[in-house]
Design an enzyme around this catalytic site. Structure first.
Site, short mmCIF file in Angstrom:
data_model
loop_
_atom_site.label_atom_id
_atom_site.label_comp_id
_atom_site.label_asym_id
_atom_site.label_seq_id
_atom_site.Cartn_x
_atom_site.Cartn_y
_atom_site.Cartn_z
CB CYS A 43 -2.29 4.23 -3.82
SG CYS A 43 -0.59 4.32 -4.34
CB CYS A 48 0.88 7.42 -3.77
SG CYS A 48 -0.08 6.47 -2.61
CE LYS A 51 2.36 12.29 -3.05
NZ LYS A 51 2.15 11.91 -1.69
CE1 TYR A 178 0.65 11.74 2.29
CE2 TYR A 178 -0.21 11.41 4.49
CZ TYR A 178 -0.17 11.06 3.16
OH TYR A 178 -0.95 10.02 2.71
CD GLU A 182 2.98 14.67 0.01
OE1 GLU A 182 3.86 13.85 0.34
OE2 GLU A 182 1.85 14.29 -0.37
CG HIS A 437 33.55 12.96 -2.18
ND1 HIS A 437 32.92 13.89 -1.38
CD2 HIS A 437 34.41 13.65 -2.96
CE1 HIS A 437 33.40 15.09 -1.65
NE2 HIS A 437 34.30 14.97 -2.60
CD GLU A 442 30.34 12.98 0.51
OE1 GLU A 442 31.42 12.44 0.84
OE2 GLU A 442 30.27 13.81 -0.43
P1 FAD Z 1 -7.98 2.53 -1.01
O1 FAD Z 1 -6.79 2.51 -1.88
O2 FAD Z 1 -8.61 3.83 -0.69
O3 FAD Z 1 -9.06 1.58 -1.72
C1 FAD Z 1 -10.36 1.46 -1.25
C2 FAD Z 1 -11.27 1.22 -2.43
O4 FAD Z 1 -12.54 0.79 -1.97
C3 FAD Z 1 -11.54 2.48 -3.25
O5 FAD Z 1 -11.22 2.23 -4.60
C4 FAD Z 1 -13.04 2.74 -3.08
O6 FAD Z 1 -13.64 3.26 -4.24
C5 FAD Z 1 -13.56 1.34 -2.78
N1 FAD Z 1 -14.80 1.28 -2.02
C6 FAD Z 1 -15.09 1.95 -0.87
N2 FAD Z 1 -16.31 1.57 -0.41
C7 FAD Z 1 -16.76 0.63 -1.29
C8 FAD Z 1 -17.97 -0.15 -1.35
N3 FAD Z 1 -18.89 -0.07 -0.40
N4 FAD Z 1 -18.13 -0.99 -2.39
C9 FAD Z 1 -17.18 -1.09 -3.36
N5 FAD Z 1 -16.03 -0.39 -3.33
C10 FAD Z 1 -15.83 0.45 -2.32
N6 FAD Z 1 0.35 6.66 0.80
C11 FAD Z 1 1.68 6.41 0.65
O7 FAD Z 1 2.15 5.36 1.09
N7 FAD Z 1 2.50 7.31 0.01
C12 FAD Z 1 2.02 8.48 -0.50
O8 FAD Z 1 2.79 9.28 -1.07
C13 FAD Z 1 0.64 8.75 -0.37
N8 FAD Z 1 0.11 9.88 -0.91
C14 FAD Z 1 -1.22 10.10 -0.80
C15 FAD Z 1 -1.75 11.26 -1.36
C16 FAD Z 1 -3.09 11.54 -1.27
C17 FAD Z 1 -3.63 12.79 -1.91
C18 FAD Z 1 -3.96 10.61 -0.60
C19 FAD Z 1 -5.43 10.89 -0.51
C20 FAD Z 1 -3.46 9.45 -0.05
C21 FAD Z 1 -2.09 9.18 -0.14
N9 FAD Z 1 -1.54 8.03 0.42
C22 FAD Z 1 -0.18 7.80 0.30
C23 FAD Z 1 -2.34 7.06 1.20
C24 FAD Z 1 -2.72 5.85 0.35
O9 FAD Z 1 -3.34 6.27 -0.85
C25 FAD Z 1 -3.64 4.94 1.14
O10 FAD Z 1 -3.02 4.63 2.38
C26 FAD Z 1 -3.93 3.64 0.41
O11 FAD Z 1 -4.52 3.88 -0.85
C27 FAD Z 1 -4.86 2.75 1.26
O12 FAD Z 1 -5.22 1.60 0.56
P2 FAD Z 1 -6.59 0.85 0.89
O13 FAD Z 1 -6.59 -0.40 0.10
O14 FAD Z 1 -6.78 0.76 2.35
O15 FAD Z 1 -7.74 1.83 0.38
#
Ligand code: FAD
Length: 448
Positions: A43, A48, A51, A178, A182, A437, A442
């Site tokens: 994110c 997010c 983006k 999405y 986007e 308004h 509205e």
């Molecule tokens: P992540 O945030 O992906 O975190 C996982 C972390 O684990 C990463 O930093 C990764 O490096 C780390 N990792 C993975 N494997 C290992 C390992 N073995 N050892 C150590 N570290 C590891 N969501 C919204 O709500 N609104 C939006 O507008 C939106 N826009 C998005 C736009 C794009 C381009 C993308 C790709 C996603 C978007 N999302 C959006 C989705 C959102 O980013 C994810 O749903 C959210 O980040 C999920 O959080 P998470 O904690 O599950 O995983």
């Protein structure tokens, strides 16, 4: 708990992992979190946040044009991609620092290494160090899926798109979800020739049909080209550096960049989960119960890696519920009903609750109200772009079961209206509220 080095070891410092670590530590747990890339996760680092900043940057193209109709003498302005890119990446660096600081302030140990599971209570770090913990939380997120076909290695994903050296003159975006829509909007506003290619003939499957149709019409009017029912055959790099893309049912197209936005796959490969007895589904997602617990009692999972609802606020809520339940003696579960969603296209879409067809299937009899209007600002600007709001109600009770919109600021308006939908209010409740308004919002209390 003292026989383990930590009470909680979190793998992945993204939206879910950071929240779970911080809250568990605040409840008194000894917590470590491993991160293989950058603290903040998808994110903050490549999702997010950057983006949305590009969406803001892109929208100036229309604002600058419209400004002339409002009396501003705007010279013909050029757009400089490296300036926006570097400013966005600078903001990402700032947030990355803030997230790391929050964890440190809460006494969470950050380990900047890849971690894998080597037992029900054991994690192995890339350096070889082994760490034991009473509980392990898998919060590793997901990664972009890249289809396999000759030359697919020439394409990029959302991981790379924020770092492009220069703005492509022509881009082919694969996918119709999405993220694809986007980026189609973003690049189109920057002046790039955008073609979107999709295997089926619909965009944004699952979103309200009338709203996604409106986005398709507006996108076509803005010059975005769509190739439906088409699959990749090959990508070949040409001598001049550009990419020749062959797709089924269409002539080959030459572009400067191919962006795959074809879904996201849970990050579980090579993580040692199956070996530790953790059940994964056919997509590789960790199977968890409502309490986020996997098939192994000491291993939990939250966020995208569980492939429930891949959104940041959901990952955060799951992380919070896990930490409160396991370490805070405050058990609670995430409520997945009426999750608001948005597509930050140009113009943006937003929705909450059931689409009309979902409501008909579920309730049988529904009442639908719409407002199809041109925002006042667009009228003066001479911008022939209509907004559409649609309310879906249970015909028996009048309760609003779905609200969907496309138009300027739709996500900002929808977030407030989602409170009313979540609270179970009726169309009458909306109508009893006096219109503010003149505003676009509205229309929500004047729907016919
Ligand atoms: P992540 O945030 O992906 O975190 C996982 C972390 O684990 C990463 O930093 C990764 O490096 C780390 N990792 C993975 N494997 C290992 C390992 N073995 N050892 C150590 N570290 C590891 N969501 C919204 O709500 N609104 C939006 O507008 C939106 N826009 C998005 C736009 C794009 C381009 C993308 C790709 C996603 C978007 N999302 C959006 C989705 C959102 O980013 C994810 O749903 C959210 O980040 C999920 O959080 P998470 O904690 O599950 O995983």
């Amino acid at each position: 708990m003292a026989d383990h080095e930590f009470d909680l070891f979190v793998i992945g410092a993204g939206s879910g992992g950071v929240r779970a670590s911080r809250i568990a530590a605040a409840h008194g747990a000894r917590v470590a979190v491993a991160e293989e890339y950058r603290v903040g996760g998808t994110c903050v680092i490549r999702g997010c946040v950057p983006k949305k900043l590009l969406v803001y940057g892109a929208h100036f193209a229309e604002d600058l044009k419209d400004a002339k109709r409002f009396g501003w003498q705007v010279p013909d302005c050029g757009f400089d991609w490296p300036t926006l890119r570097d400013n966005v990446l600078g903001e990402v660096d700032r947030l990355n620092g803030l997230y790391a600081q929050t964890l440190t302030n809460n006494k969470v140990e950050i380990i900047l290494e890849r971690a894998t599971v080597s037992g029900a209570h054991e994690v192995t770090l890339a350096s070889g160090r082994k760490v034991t913990a009473r509980y392990i939380l898998i919060a590793t997120g997901a990664h972009p899926h890249v289809p396999e076909f000759p030359g697919s290695e020439h394409g990029i994903t959302s991981n790379e798109v924020f770092h492009l050296d220069k703005l492509p003159r022509r881009i082919l975006i694969a996918g119709a979800g999405y993220i694809a829509n986007e980026f189609a909007g973003i690049f189109n506003e920057f002046g790039t020739k955008v073609t979107l290619i999709n295997r089926s003939d619909v965009i944004l499957r699952g979103y309200e049909e009338a709203i996604r149709d409106r986005l398709l019409q507006i996108s076509l009017t803005k010059g975005i080209e769509f190739r439906f029912n088409s699959e990749f055959e090959s990508i070949e790099r040409q001598q001049d550096g550009c990419l020749k893309v062959k797709t089924s049912g269409h002539d080959p197209v030459e572009v400067d960049c191919v962006l795959f936005a074809t879904g996201r796959v849970p990050n579980t490969t090579g993580l040692g989960l199956a070996e530790a007895g953790v059940e994964l589904d056919d997509k590789g997602a960790v199977v968890v119960g409502e309490d986020n617990k996997s098939s192994v009692d000491s291993i939990y999972a939250v966020g995208d890696v569980t492939n429930r609802v891949q959104l940041t606020p959901i990952a955060i809520r799951e992380g919070q519920a896990f930490a409160d339940t396991v370490f805070g003696n405050k058990p609670h579960k995430v409520d997945y009903d009426n999750i608001p969603n948005a597509v930050f296209s140009h113009p943006p879409m937003a929705g909450v609750g059931l689409t009309e067809s979902q409501a008909r299937n579920k309730l049988g009899s529904v009442a639908v109200y719409t407002s199809d209007f041109r925002a006042m600002k667009n009228v003066l600007a001479g911008r022939n772009e209509r907004a559409l709001y649609k309310m879906v109600c249970d015909a028996t009770t009048g309760r609003v079961v779905g609200l969907h919109m496309i138009g300027p600021d739709a996500p900002e308006i929808l977030q407030a209206a989602a409170v009313a939908v979540k609270a179970g209010l009726t169309k009458d409740d909306f109508d009893r509220t006096v219109a503010l308004h003149p505003s676009m919002a509205e229309e929500l209390v004047l729907l016919k």
